[in-house]
Each structure stands twice: as structure tokens, then as C-alpha cells.
Design an enzyme around this catalytic site. Structure first.
Site, mmCIF file in Angstrom:
data_model
loop_
_atom_site.group_PDB
_atom_site.id
_atom_site.type_symbol
_atom_site.label_atom_id
_atom_site.label_comp_id
_atom_site.label_asym_id
_atom_site.label_seq_id
_atom_site.Cartn_x
_atom_site.Cartn_y
_atom_site.Cartn_z
ATOM 1 C CG HIS A 48 -7.331 42.346 -74.284
ATOM 2 N ND1 HIS A 48 -6.170 42.290 -75.149
ATOM 3 C CD2 HIS A 48 -8.502 41.588 -74.745
ATOM 4 C CE1 HIS A 48 -6.512 41.549 -76.080
ATOM 5 N NE2 HIS A 48 -7.832 41.119 -75.837
ATOM 6 N NE ARG A 77 -18.799 39.654 -71.925
ATOM 7 C CZ ARG A 77 -18.054 40.274 -73.168
ATOM 8 N NH1 ARG A 77 -17.251 39.173 -73.343
ATOM 9 N NH2 ARG A 77 -18.332 41.130 -73.740
ATOM 10 C CB SER A 105 -8.411 40.413 -78.933
ATOM 11 O OG SER A 105 -8.372 39.227 -77.941
ATOM 12 C CG ASP A 160 -3.600 43.927 -73.564
ATOM 13 O OD1 ASP A 160 -4.052 42.861 -72.577
ATOM 14 O OD2 ASP A 160 -3.992 43.532 -74.936
#
Length: 384
Positions: free
Chosen positions: A357, A224, A154, A324
Site C-alpha cells: 500500500h 501503528r 488511500s 497493495d
């Protein structure tokens, strides 16, 4: 209990740098600390060092445990250790908490030496380029002139790519996993919504909430929760939660579904552990990174610069995951094409995985076999 192939009990270390660091923005940090951990043994010619670059909410604690009773090991423990894909019998592995972090490295919650108060809103914006520069300083501190590999998923993958652009002679291999050469507009939009959730929290106080003895927890929770939705695939969420109810329907806005309970738990946990100012800066670093920008958006031209300048060229492993959708395989293939346009040595794997992801963090056997095979073929000198 520790596993047989664990790196064991580990402890963080601190490297202090008293020299000023000029950031890409032009701001200057008069001094700074980087907190890091190491696993394995640095060999005699210091040719076996591997740097792990963390993603948005990652830390230096990549593998092992601090005590035998720790509930959770480091965030990539399934990958790193004796006889694991990144084998610490062979490699000396370094995990570092980036500048601007909230786990020991100098960041917004650290004390500003000029005021003897937390930096807060005055802490400058840091970029991927700044992180890589500071990481080279850590390598110098450890006496390492060239890394066997830089590995990251990432946002960490962007750092691995940047190493090959900024310091091409200091890295032999770059493993760019579940990453992209820059963010799409949609990804930038997710980041902005998350930042606005934090900035508009009444407890944020313009970034100087430390002085008020509060934390913008509501904003962090929402940020979050939004992030978790983007990290998982629809199939992964469906398989884990589906439309399962916690109990009988009560026709309220309280927690009714298992998915809601999970998101609230993750939000609360994160808000108790992570610094809001750090979150803002990490997402901004993601937004800003774009090595192709000075070349009219042409990544091949960007990579051509280092191809022409470097005496040695890093080799690449680029890995993507089919589910992803935040950093899709198409984005990884952009990197591969640009590398091939410049006749660079690159291996590419697109792994079938259902986790979205977050797949780069999972102990998927096929994925780990790819990493193991690549890393086994990296040549290093003899152990000391």
C-alpha cells in the site's frame, strides 16, 4: 540541504472560520481552523490550483522543508516541486491538515471555546464528507472557485472521489490513487483492533487524557505497528528484513529480529508525534465512507447522480499497485467500472510495484511517469 527541484523553505498558514459547521453526524463546530501550505503561484484566472488530500496519518506538510537542516521534507516531496511530476512551475499546490487532525487544524487536542479546555472525548466524529465540505471553504477563502485537480492516495483518494460527488462543478480532474470506494470487512477489522488497542490503554481515560497529563502511548504503538504490517507487502518485508536476527538468539521476548526492531521503532516514533483521539477519528472516517450505501451498494447508481446534475464533469485518473493487498487493484477497478457505466472520462493504470500500500508514496519511475503525463495534459490559464 535543499534539492534543486525542491519547493524550498515553506511555512504553514492558518485559515480561521468563524461560521458554524454542521457535520454529517448533526454535531456543530461553532468555529474552526484549517492549517495549510501552498507551493507554486496561483495564476491570474486562478485555474491552476491543485488540492492534495492526505491519508490517515498525513498532514498539510506535503513538500519542502521548514529549515535547510530539516532531516525530512514533506511527505510527498518526491512528487511535488519544480519539474517534478506535479510541477509547481505550472500548478499552485495546496496541502491541508483535515478537521480532527493534530497538526494545527481544529481537533480533539484543540481548545473547546465553550469550556476553555481541550475538546478531548467531546470532539465530534468527522467524515470524509465533512473534510471535503471544509476544504471547499478553504478554497473559497483562497478565492478559488474551481480546482484544476484534487489528488489523494488511500484515504486521500476517497476525498478526491467525494469532491466529484459533492461538488462536481468545482473540480476538473480527480486523481484517485491506491484507494477504494469503501472499506472491506477485513480493513474495518484492522481499524477496530487498532482502536481497541488505544481505547483499552489505561492512560486513555475515555479520551480525556490531556487533563491527566498523559498519553496512551502503548495503545498508539500497537495501533501503528499493526498499521505498518498492512501497509507493506510480504515481499517488501521479506526483502527489507527477512528473518534477520539482531544478534545471537537469546530465547527471550525482547527484540530478537530486525522486523521486531523496525516495528517497535515505528510505533514509538508515531506515539510521540500523533494524537490518539485523532487516530480514532481518522480510522472511523475510513469505516463510514461509502457513497454507494444510499443506493443499495450500487456505486454506478451513486455516480449517476452527479452525471445527471453537473454541467461539467470531472475527468479521472485511477491508479492501483499490484502488491497493495489492503486497497487492492480490484477495488480501484470498481471505481473505474462505475465511472465507465456513467460514460465518464477515466484513465486507469495498474502499476507493478513491490512496496504494498505504501507504493503510492514511493518515487517509482513508472508510477511517476504516469502522473507526470496525465498532469501535463491538464490545461490551465497563463501565470499572473
Amino acid at each position: 540541504m535543499l534539492e534543486n527541484n525542491s519547493v524550498g523553505i515553506v511555512a504553514p498558514k492558518t485559515a480561521h472560520f468563524s461560521v458554524p459547521l454542521t457535520l454529517k453526524s448533526g454535531a456543530v463546530l461553532p468555529q474552526f481552523d484549517l492549517v495549510y501550505e501552498t507551493y507554486g503561484t496561483l495564476n491570474a484566472d486562478k485555474s491552476n490550483a491543485v488540492l492534495i488530500c492526505h491519508a490517515l496519518s498525513g498532514t498539510h506538510h506535503v513538500a519542502g522543508k521548514y529549515t535547510e537542516n530539516d532531516k525530512y521534507p514533506g511527505w510527498w516531496d518526491n512528487l511535488i516541486g519544480p519539474n517534478k511530476p506535479l510541477d509547481t512551475n505550472k500548478f499552485f499546490v495546496i496541502g491541508v491538515n483535515n478537521l480532527g487532525g493534530c497538526h494545527g487544524s481544529t481537533g480533539p487536542s484543540s481548545i473547546n471555546p465553550a469550556t476553555q479546555q481541550p475538546w478531548g472525548s467531546q470532539f465530534p466524529i468527522v467524515t470524509v464528507e465533512d473534510w471535503v465540505t471544509s476544504q471547499t471553504m478553504l478554497a473559497d477563502y483562497l478565492g478559488i472557485q474551481q480546482l484544476a485537480a484534487v489528488v489523494g492516495g488511500s484515504l486521500g483518494g476517497m476525498q478526491a472521489l467525494q469532491w466529484t460527488l459533492a461538488y462536481p462543478e468545482r473540480v476538473r480532474h480527480a486523481l484517485v490513487i491506491a484507494s477504494a470506494p469503501n472499506l472491506t470487512a477485513q480493513n474495518m477489522a484492522f481499524n477496530e483492533v487498532a482502536r481497541q488497542a488505544i481505547i483499552t490503554d489505561p492512560e486513555f481515560h475515555g479520551g480525556d487524557y490531556y487533563a491527566h497529563g498523559v498519553v496512551p502511548k502503548r495503545g498508539l504503538r500497537i495501533a501503528r505497528m499493526l498499521g505498518h504490517i498492512t501497509y507493506l507487502s510480504d515481499d517488501a518485508m521479506g526483502a527489507k528484513f527477512g528473518r534477520k536476527l539482531k544478534d545471537d538468539i537469546k530465547y527471550t521476548f525482547d527484540v530478537e529480529f530486525e522486523m521486531e526492531s523496525y516495528l517497535r521503532y515505528q510505533g514509538d516514533k508515531f506515539a510521540g508525534e500523533f494524537d490518539a483521539n485523532t487516530y480514532l477519528r481518522m480510522t472511523r472516517a475510513l469505516d463510514y465512507y461509502d457513497p454507494a450505501l444510499p443506493f443499495g451498494g450500487d456505486l454506478s447508481k451513486a455516480l449517476a447522480q452527479t452525471s445527471q446534475q453537473a454541467k461539467e464533469q470531472a475527468q479521472f485518473l485511477v491508479v492501483s499497485f499490484t502488491s497493495d493487498w489492503r486497497f487492492s487493484p480490484a477495488r480501484s477497478r470498481e471505481i473505474v467500472k462505475a465511472l465507465l457505466d456513467n460514460e465518464r472520462t477515466v484513465s486507469y493504470a495498474e502499476v507493478t510495484a513491490a512496496h504494498g500500500h505504501d507504493a503510492f508514496l514511493m518515487p517509482d519511475p513508472h508510477y511517476h511517469a504516469i502522473l507526470r503525463n496525465y498532469l501535463q495534459n491538464i490545461t490551465v490559464g497563463e501565470q499572473a
